[in-house]
Design an enzyme around this catalytic site. Structure first.
Site, PDB file in Angstrom:
ATOM      1  N   GLY A 234      46.976  45.602  41.276  1.00  0.00           N
ATOM      2  CA  GLY A 234      46.363  45.325  42.580  1.00  0.00           C
ATOM      3  C   GLY A 234      45.404  46.343  43.125  1.00  0.00           C
TER       4      GLY A 234
ATOM      5  N   GLU B  79      51.164  47.554  36.608  1.00  0.00           N
ATOM      6  CA  GLU B  79      50.467  46.497  35.863  1.00  0.00           C
ATOM      7  C   GLU B  79      48.996  46.413  36.269  1.00  0.00           C
ATOM      8  OE1 GLU B  79      52.616  43.034  37.117  1.00  0.00           O
ATOM      9  OE2 GLU B  79      54.336  43.438  35.837  1.00  0.00           O
ATOM     10  N   PRO B  80      48.216  47.470  36.104  1.00  0.00           N
ATOM     11  CA  PRO B  80      46.819  47.405  36.534  1.00  0.00           C
ATOM     12  C   PRO B  80      45.970  46.534  35.606  1.00  0.00           C
ATOM     13  CG  PRO B  80      47.240  49.480  35.417  1.00  0.00           C
ATOM     14  CD  PRO B  80      48.553  48.760  35.480  1.00  0.00           C
TER      15      PRO B  80
ATOM     16  N   ARG C 229      42.271  45.024  36.958  1.00  0.00           N
ATOM     17  CA  ARG C 229      40.912  45.287  37.439  1.00  0.00           C
ATOM     18  C   ARG C 229      40.540  46.775  37.377  1.00  0.00           C
ATOM     19  NH1 ARG C 229      38.639  41.890  41.481  1.00  0.00           N
ATOM     20  NH2 ARG C 229      40.776  41.272  41.960  1.00  0.00           N
TER      21      ARG C 229
ATOM     22  N   TYR D 105      35.246  33.200  45.088  1.00  0.00           N
ATOM     23  CA  TYR D 105      35.724  34.085  46.161  1.00  0.00           C
ATOM     24  C   TYR D 105      34.588  34.593  47.040  1.00  0.00           C
ATOM     25  CZ  TYR D 105      39.107  34.650  42.307  1.00  0.00           C
ATOM     26  OH  TYR D 105      39.958  34.441  41.256  1.00  0.00           O
TER      27      TYR D 105
ATOM     28  N   CYS E 114      24.808  22.379  37.385  1.00  0.00           N
ATOM     29  CA  CYS E 114      24.464  21.404  38.424  1.00  0.00           C
ATOM     30  C   CYS E 114      25.456  21.420  39.577  1.00  0.00           C
ATOM     31  CB  CYS E 114      24.355  20.022  37.806  1.00  0.00           C
ATOM     32  SG  CYS E 114      23.096  20.023  36.538  1.00  0.00           S
ATOM     33  N   GLU E 115      25.497  22.495  40.297  1.00  0.00           N
ATOM     34  CA  GLU E 115      26.347  22.650  41.477  1.00  0.00           C
ATOM     35  C   GLU E 115      25.650  23.649  42.398  1.00  0.00           C
ATOM     36  OE1 GLU E 115      30.159  22.285  41.768  1.00  0.00           O
ATOM     37  OE2 GLU E 115      30.560  21.534  39.748  1.00  0.00           O
TER      38      GLU E 115
ATOM     39  N   TYR F 109      38.053  39.857  35.078  1.00  0.00           N
ATOM     40  CA  TYR F 109      37.971  38.497  35.614  1.00  0.00           C
ATOM     41  C   TYR F 109      36.559  37.912  35.479  1.00  0.00           C
ATOM     42  CZ  TYR F 109      42.399  40.190  37.375  1.00  0.00           C
ATOM     43  OH  TYR F 109      43.651  40.750  37.446  1.00  0.00           O
TER      44      TYR F 109
HETATM   45  N1  LLP Z   1      50.410  41.738  37.769  1.00  0.00           N
HETATM   46  C1  LLP Z   1      50.470  40.461  38.172  1.00  0.00           C
HETATM   47  C2  LLP Z   1      51.768  39.803  38.221  1.00  0.00           C
HETATM   48  C3  LLP Z   1      49.294  39.779  38.546  1.00  0.00           C
HETATM   49  O1  LLP Z   1      49.382  38.514  38.953  1.00  0.00           O
HETATM   50  C4  LLP Z   1      48.052  40.458  38.483  1.00  0.00           C
HETATM   51  C5  LLP Z   1      46.814  39.764  38.865  1.00  0.00           C
HETATM   52  C6  LLP Z   1      48.041  41.787  38.034  1.00  0.00           C
HETATM   53  C7  LLP Z   1      49.237  42.406  37.702  1.00  0.00           C
HETATM   54  C8  LLP Z   1      46.762  42.587  37.926  1.00  0.00           C
HETATM   55  O2  LLP Z   1      46.187  42.776  39.157  1.00  0.00           O
HETATM   56  P1  LLP Z   1      44.873  43.704  39.310  1.00  0.00           P
HETATM   57  O3  LLP Z   1      45.307  45.111  39.003  1.00  0.00           O
HETATM   58  O4  LLP Z   1      43.883  43.201  38.351  1.00  0.00           O
HETATM   59  O5  LLP Z   1      44.470  43.518  40.720  1.00  0.00           O
HETATM   60  N2  LLP Z   1      40.665  36.442  39.547  1.00  0.00           N
HETATM   61  C9  LLP Z   1      40.783  37.326  40.700  1.00  0.00           C
HETATM   62  C10 LLP Z   1      41.953  38.267  40.566  1.00  0.00           C
HETATM   63  C11 LLP Z   1      43.275  37.569  40.295  1.00  0.00           C
HETATM   64  C12 LLP Z   1      44.438  38.498  40.107  1.00  0.00           C
HETATM   65  C13 LLP Z   1      45.619  37.754  39.595  1.00  0.00           C
HETATM   66  N3  LLP Z   1      46.770  38.573  39.320  1.00  0.00           N
HETATM   67  C14 LLP Z   1      39.457  38.055  40.903  1.00  0.00           C
HETATM   68  O6  LLP Z   1      38.525  37.810  40.142  1.00  0.00           O
HETATM   69  O7  LLP Z   1      39.328  38.823  41.846  1.00  0.00           O
END
Ligand code: LLP
Length: 401
Positions: free
Chosen positions: A220, A254-255, A257, A297, A324-325, A352
């Site tokens: 996150g 769990e990083p 992004r 988003y 086409c959108e 992503y």
């Molecule tokens: N752990 C779990 C259970 C998750 O659902 C996610 C992301 C992560 C870890 C990794 O989160 P991060 O560190 O990447 O924030 N498609 C969206 C982001 C969706 C995130 C879904 N879950 C975007 O493009 O912003």
């Protein structure tokens, strides 16, 4: 005239060899991010969904990283990339019987369980297989991560995790080893405070359950797309360390992004400049099917011309794709000095980007490239038109019932 490069490799050279559009990743940037996380001595499970290319997973596997997966597809990818199944945590609200069986077979580190029916299902399958399933309960702590509503996951009305209040009278299961508690409150989080609230919540609960050895804090951590000021990886980790001082638990992160987001660009070419009395459009060869974040988003990505012209007057452009959108856009009203055939780099798309792409409008998946020092390597070949419909049947396939 100056030319944009990635680690010394001119982007127009990559375009010449690989074609556009294509994703380009920097190995050095990914490894820098990894090094920053590694300093923590926590178990770092890379969230595969952020970028699931085998080459990227292989980079992490070579560092002996852990992986956070959400499907059997991701499990198969991690194994194919040389990842160690003993370092895998399995999240997601909809694990099928087959997925659970497969994860038990390969011996993953832990299931992040999101509901009681899922726990019952894991117990049944583990019993049939005569195995004990390692389980971490994902809690829904009702914490506002203050992010885009589509990627906030820790609130009462979200589908994720188990209600905090329900985790008081725990039934014991013969084939479940309840080893941990966890939560993931959302993505692209800009403040440390919600993470702190989540940690407090997990610590309070963990004290009441004897068997808990692990706290999984999810992913996150936000990154900078425009002028946001997210905490650095270092600040994030020292905040967590501070909060967890003298606590006996093993910590999992769990990083996604924050490991790969800043390490990727989407290289695209201007096909047309279309000027109307109301708007100027730069029509690109990449579309929303290649990068859906702006459409989905309203996400902001910096767009940088690869060649800087001094002889063209900058104008305001909407940067759009060929799909086409009307939602097929990358940016509105950006001031740029560009002309047809120019290359543009859409930045901060390592996470992503490719992993959320589709074949909409029958557009083949694009190439993915890794720049490593001053060389570049294709991590995924561009799909051919034959690949696009290889699984389809002209007359249908008769399925004998
Ligand atoms: N752990 C779990 C259970 C998750 O659902 C996610 C992301 C992560 C870890 C990794 O989160 P991060 O560190 O990447 O924030 N498609 C969206 C982001 C969706 C995130 C879904 N879950 C975007 O493009 O912003």
């Amino acid at each position: 005239m100056t030319m944009l490069t990635i680690e010394g490799v001119p982007l127009n050279e990559i375009a010449k060899k690989v074609g556009t559009p294509c994703y380009i990743y920097s190995r050095a940037l990914i490894e820098n991010n990894w090094k920053a996380f590694e300093k923590s001595h926590y178990k770092i499970c890379y969230a595969v969904k952020a970028n699931s290319n085998l080459g990227i997973l292989n980079l992490f596997a070579n560092k002996n990283a852990g992986f956070d997966i959400v499907s059997q597809g991701e499990l198969e990818r991690v194994l194919a990339a040389g990842g160690n199944p003993k370092n895998i945590v399995f999240s997601g609200v909809g694990k099928t019987k087959e997925e659970i069986k497969c994860a038990l077979q390969v011996g993953i580190y832990s299931f992040n369980v999101e509901s009681w029916p899922e726990l019952e299902r894991i117990q049944e399958i583990a019993q049939l297989m005569n195995k004990k399933a390692p389980v971490t309960l994902r809690v829904n702590p009702n914490i506002d991560a203050k992010t885009h509503p589509y990627i906030a996951t820790g609130l009462h009305h979200n589908k994720f995790g188990i209600e905090l209040k329900e985790i008081t009278h725990l039934k014991s299961y013969s084939h479940i080893d309840l080893i941990g508690l966890g939560c993931h409150i959302g993505s692209q989080i800009m403040d440390l405070e919600p993470f702190g609230e989540a940690i407090d919540c997990l610590l309070n609960l963990a004290k009441k359950i004897n068997s808990i050895k692990i706290l999984n804090l999810g992913g996150g951590l936000g990154i900078q797309y425009k002028d946001e000021k997210p905490p650095s990886i270092k600040e994030y980790l020292s905040f967590i360390e501070q909060k967890l001082k003298d606590q006996p638990y093993e910590i999992i992160l769990e990083p996604g992004r924050s490991l790969v987001g800043n390490a990727g660009i989407l290289l695209t070419k201007v096909e047309y400049i279309k000027e109307t009395p109301y708007k100027n459009f730069a029509i690109l060869d990449a579309g929303m099917n290649d990068l859906i974040r702006p459409a989905l988003y309203d996400a902001w990505h910096n767009i940088i011309p690869v060649t800087l012209h001094t002889d063209i007057k900058p104008k305001l452009y909407d940067l759009v794709g060929p799909v086409c959108e009307t939602g097929d856009f990358f940016a509105h009203d950006r001031e740029l000095a560009i002309k047809p055939d120019d290359l543009l780099a859409i930045s901060t798309v390592g996470a992503y980007g490719a992993s959320m792409s589709s074949n909409y409008n029958s557009r083949p998946s694009i190439a993915e490239v890794l720049v490593d020092k001053d060389e570049f390597y294709i991590l995924r070949e561009r799909e051919s038109y034959q690949d696009l419909f290889a699984k389809e049947k002209l007359n249908g396939l008769y399925v004998n019932g």
